[in-house]
Design a protein around this motif. Structure first.
Motif, PDB file in Angstrom:
ATOM      1  N   PRO A 207       0.813  -1.226   0.000  1.00 59.43           N
ATOM      2  CA  PRO A 207       0.000   0.000   0.000  1.00 59.43           C
ATOM      3  C   PRO A 207       0.843   1.273   0.000  1.00 59.43           C
ATOM      4  CG  PRO A 207      -0.128  -1.128   2.121  1.00 59.43           C
ATOM      5  CD  PRO A 207       0.531  -2.070   1.179  1.00 59.43           C
ATOM      6  N   ALA A 210       1.669   1.790  -3.571  1.00 59.11           N
ATOM      7  CA  ALA A 210       0.442   2.251  -4.237  1.00 59.11           C
ATOM      8  C   ALA A 210       0.207   3.733  -3.963  1.00 59.11           C
ATOM      9  CB  ALA A 210      -0.751   1.425  -3.762  1.00 59.11           C
ATOM     10  N   TYR A 224      -7.328   5.209  -5.872  1.00 61.18           N
ATOM     11  CA  TYR A 224      -6.206   4.591  -5.157  1.00 61.18           C
ATOM     12  C   TYR A 224      -6.218   3.069  -5.299  1.00 61.18           C
ATOM     13  CZ  TYR A 224      -3.389   2.838  -1.271  1.00 61.18           C
ATOM     14  OH  TYR A 224      -2.475   2.133  -0.511  1.00 61.18           O
ATOM     15  N   LEU A 228      -3.325   0.267  -6.067  1.00 62.35           N
ATOM     16  CA  LEU A 228      -3.070  -0.840  -5.143  1.00 62.35           C
ATOM     17  C   LEU A 228      -3.042  -2.173  -5.889  1.00 62.35           C
ATOM     18  CD1 LEU A 228      -2.649  -1.825  -2.247  1.00 62.35           C
ATOM     19  CD2 LEU A 228      -5.134  -1.910  -1.983  1.00 62.35           C
ATOM     20  N   SER A 231       0.231  -2.457  -7.569  1.00 64.63           N
ATOM     21  CA  SER A 231       1.281  -2.774  -6.600  1.00 64.63           C
ATOM     22  C   SER A 231       1.256  -4.256  -6.213  1.00 64.63           C
ATOM     23  CB  SER A 231       1.114  -1.904  -5.354  1.00 64.63           C
ATOM     24  OG  SER A 231       2.102  -2.194  -4.388  1.00 64.63           O
TER      25      SER A 231
END
Length: 314
Positions: A207, A210, A224, A228, A231
């Motif tokens: 996170p 991210a 977001y 994530l 990522s």
């Protein structure tokens, strides 16, 4: 593959009367599936779910490994049913990673030249301990390897003193140095603790990365969660890459795969960024520099924090 359900007529949790189409209770959300069955039925369901997972895992891994960023893009636009969910995929691959790491990590045998150790001295050779002046005659013949070991331990002793001095001679510093000394003296226990804490560290790093992407690409207006997912998929690929490197290292111990791994990581990151964020070749190349720098800095901080936590918990 559709799940073969044994449905209730009424929800056992809240009493809602089911309709035939209800696979979950509309009132409380509990699954409409009776698990009070013979063991053979549960075993059959387990294999059904496993086979279903297998058909998805190969399609998912094919995209993840051969088409950087495409799996993330498909998830973000809603094409998810045919692939393993990102978090479940990460957990599966990380479990394989730590399993392989545990199998291939060996604790070195204790050095036979160390015969005595206490709080003040470490006897390496008969009549020679830390702080003892070594005669020139010891530096010849069969004692050369033992003297090198002695020099290494003396250097380690100096390093411990330097580490303790960096804390200003405080009580916490002395305690930390003592724990650090105990930590590195037991290689097998240290490896196990680092493995356990590193797995947790990676959960925190994803996170964080991210968030870095969210800030860097903020003008694109992406959610977001999209960053994530990128990522998670990226770190899943990195885990797979390191698994392969560990296995190759066991087969070809004389070959150093470090540079190759770093180059593949950077290439994959470049291709995935271009696929997901649709930037030009030049803009994607330029973005690699700040993103990689901040990521490596964050990774270093997380690793040092993991090491410190591992030492304090020892």
């Amino acid at each position: 593959m559709a799940k073969n359900r044994r449905k209730f007529t009424q929800c056992p949790n809240c009493g809602y009367t089911f309709e035939e189409v209800n696979n979950f209770c509309p009132n409380c959300g509990q699954e409409n599936h009776d698990l009070n069955v013979p063991v053979k039925h549960l075993i059959a369901e387990f294999f059904e779910g496993t086979l279903h997972f297998d058909t998805k895992i190969w399609k998912t891994l094919k995209l993840l490994l051969l088409k950087p960023g495409l799996l993330t893009e498909k998830f973000n636009i809603g094409q998810r049913a045919s692939y393993v969910p990102p978090f479940r995929l990460y957990v599966f691959v990380s479990l394989v990673f730590f399993f392989v790491l545990a199998l291939t990590t060996k604790s070195p045998n204790p050095d036979p030249v160390i015969t005595k150790q206490n709080k003040t001295t470490r006897t390496i050779l008969p009549g020679v301990s830390i702080g003892t002046t070594i005669p020139d005659t010891v530096l010849t013949g069969t004692d050369a390897v033992q003297v090198k070991t002695l020099d290494s331990l003396m250097q380690q002793d100096e390093d411990m003193k330097a580490l303790e001095a960096s804390f200003g001679g405080s009580e916490f510093g002395q305690e930390f140095v003592a724990k650090f000394n105990r930590f590195i003296s037991n290689d097998q226990e240290a490896t196990q603790k680092l493995m356990k804490n590193t797995s947790f560290m990676m959960f925190l790093l994803m996170p964080f990365f991210a968030l870095l992407l969210h800030l860097y690409y903020r003008k694109l207006g992406r959610n977001y969660v999209e960053h994530l997912m990128f990522s998670i998929h990226l770190h899943t690929f990195y885990f797979i890459l390191i698994i392969v490197a560990i296995l190759l290292d066991q087969l070809l111990p004389a070959v150093d795969f470090g540079i190759i791994i770093i180059l593949v990581m950077l290439l994959y990151l470049f291709l995935a960024l271009r696929q997901v964020y649709k930037r030009s070749l030049i803009k994607t190349l330029v973005s690699i520099l700040p993103i990689s720098f901040v990521y490596l800095l964050t990774l270093f901080i997380f690793l040092m924090g993991t090491l410190a936590v591992s030492v304090l918990m020892s």
